[in-house]
Design an enzyme around this catalytic site. Structure first.
Site, short mmCIF file in Angstrom:
data_model
loop_
_atom_site.label_atom_id
_atom_site.label_comp_id
_atom_site.label_asym_id
_atom_site.label_seq_id
_atom_site.Cartn_x
_atom_site.Cartn_y
_atom_site.Cartn_z
N THR A 45 -13.82 4.10 -0.25
CA THR A 45 -12.77 5.09 -0.45
C THR A 45 -12.39 5.64 0.92
OG1 THR A 45 -12.22 7.20 -1.53
CG2 THR A 45 -14.48 6.93 -0.84
N GLY A 46 -11.20 6.17 1.03
CA GLY A 46 -10.78 6.74 2.30
C GLY A 46 -9.56 6.04 2.86
N GLY A 99 -7.46 3.50 3.91
CA GLY A 99 -7.60 2.07 3.66
C GLY A 99 -7.34 1.20 4.88
N THR A 115 -10.04 7.87 -4.55
CA THR A 115 -10.11 6.53 -5.15
C THR A 115 -11.44 6.32 -5.88
OG1 THR A 115 -8.71 5.58 -3.45
CG2 THR A 115 -10.28 4.08 -4.51
N ARG A 122 3.69 0.39 0.83
CA ARG A 122 2.37 0.34 1.48
C ARG A 122 1.27 -0.04 0.47
NH1 ARG A 122 -2.84 3.07 0.83
NH2 ARG A 122 -3.81 3.17 2.85
N VAL A 123 0.39 -0.90 0.90
CA VAL A 123 -0.78 -1.28 0.10
C VAL A 123 -2.01 -0.96 0.92
CG1 VAL A 123 -2.05 -3.23 -0.89
CG2 VAL A 123 0.44 -3.09 -1.16
N GLY A 124 -3.02 -0.38 0.28
CA GLY A 124 -4.24 -0.01 1.01
C GLY A 124 -5.33 -1.05 0.89
C1 SD4 Z 1 -6.09 3.69 0.14
N1 SD4 Z 1 -8.47 3.76 0.02
O1 SD4 Z 1 -5.06 3.43 -0.48
C2 SD4 Z 1 -7.27 4.15 -0.64
C3 SD4 Z 1 -7.09 5.60 -0.89
C4 SD4 Z 1 -8.28 6.41 -0.80
O2 SD4 Z 1 -9.15 8.31 -0.03
O3 SD4 Z 1 -9.38 6.03 -1.07
N2 SD4 Z 1 -8.11 7.58 -0.33
O4 SD4 Z 1 -6.16 3.61 1.35
#
Ligand code: SD4
Length: 331
Positions: A242-243, A245, A191, A219-221
């Site tokens: 990021t990561g 969510g 992200t 799904r929504v992050g």
């Molecule tokens: C999510 N944070 O949709 C985003 C995706 C992401 O590493 O950053 N992935 O959860």
């Protein structure tokens, strides 16, 4: 950036003259607010973003260095990744959900605290730009799914198939086992969350993603959720994530980090505390990645992540760097 560099910068011969009175008018009694003295200690204009998205920070810097504002800079910066079909975590070319649909989440926030977001958006590459017009042209903050898509068409966006052959082939391979297991540090980028301070010292941020690969349909992050994936307070600073969510949402991570900076923490310490709060809620689980980046009003930056491997890209008057992040779990 030192005062001399700031004045030397760019177009700034005049911008510096314009900027100084603006800086001087800011509140000097509160330590977290920009004072005239402090204003040249940090770095600005400046742009930072999650991961090593150097093309994105270069684009944002181009906008800032030409005297553009931070809102345009972050939008145009993250658009570079949205358009890059080789980036399978953002925009066109992103990995689909488990049913094969590419669905995008994005948000943007300006110096006034205005914000806009789209969630579960399909068939439109530049989700961040749709988020921006949600902010600028509607009385709402978030538009979802079909409504967001329809709104985008009404505003001149064109329909595109976001699923590339590469992402489709990988998804079909994944379907053989259908095992949902987010991989830590996929391809070392993910992200994109971006924060910028322009020549006037104003902060904006944007965040855009195709979300976790092979997620449930619908799904929504965290990325489009104001306060979770992104938060900006022009008096204090900004943060973005990021990561995984779900973990960021549980702690309203970016808002938390900005509030910690308001209380006096540096961006670095605030990011560390943000990750620690998440880990405190996951005593038995460490198999996920989160990375935060933050910037304060002075242009100081910080980052922290769960696992080694995260970094952030930064562009200032002194050039571009990829800054490795410290991690909660040591290498
Ligand atoms: C999510 N944070 O949709 C985003 C995706 C992401 O590493 O950053 N992935 O959860």
């Amino acid at each position: 950036m030192k005062r001399r560099n700031f004045l030397k910068n760019s177009t700034i011969g005049t911008a510096g003259l314009i900027t100084t009175p603006i800086l001087a008018s800011l509140n000097v009694d509160q330590p977290n607010k920009l004072s005239t003295e402090q204003s040249f200690d940090g770095q600005f204009p400046i742009v930072i973003c999650t991961w090593n998205f150097t093309n994105a920070t270069a684009k944002a810097w181009e906008v800032l260095n030409a005297g553009g504002n931070s809102l345009d800079a972050v939008e145009q910066g993250v658009m570079v990744e949205e358009a890059d079909v080789d980036n399978q975590t953002v925009g066109k070319g992103g990995r689909p959900d488990r049913d094969g649909y590419v669905t995008l989440d994005a948000c943007i926030m300006d110096k006034y605290g205005n914000c806009g977001a789209v969630v579960y958006l399909q068939n439109i590459t530049h989700a961040v730009s749709v988020a921006r017009i949600v902010m600028e042209k509607t009385p709402h903050v978030i538009l979802a799914g079909k409504g967001a898509e329809q709104f985008a068409y009404e505003n001149g966006f064109k329909k595109e198939d976001l699923l590339t052959e590469k992402s489709k082939a990988e998804w079909m391979e994944w379907k053989k086992t259908s095992q949902y297991k987010p991989v830590i540090n996929i391809e070392n980028h993910d992200t994109i969350g971006m924060l910028a301070i322009d020549q006037n010292g104003d902060i904006s941020g944007a965040c855009t993603t195709s979300g976790m690969a092979y997620k449930y349909g619908g799904r929504v992050g965290d990325s489009p959720i104001i306060g979770a994936g992104l938060f900006v307070d022009n008096e204090i600073g900004g943060a973005t994530a990021t990561g995984v969510g779900e973990e960021v949402v549980r702690t309203v991570g970016s808002f938390l980090i900005v509030e910690l900076m308001r209380q006096g923490k540096s961006p670095q310490k605030a990011c560390e505390e943000g990750v620690k709060r998440i880990m405190a809620k996951n005593k038995d689980r460490k198999d996920f990645q989160i990375g935060f980046i933050a910037i304060n009003k002075k242009g100081e930056t910080g980052s922290y992540c769960v696992h080694p491997g995260f970094s952030y890209s930064m562009f200032t008057n002194e050039g571009q760097v990829n800054q490795p992040s410290e991690s909660y779990i040591k290498p």
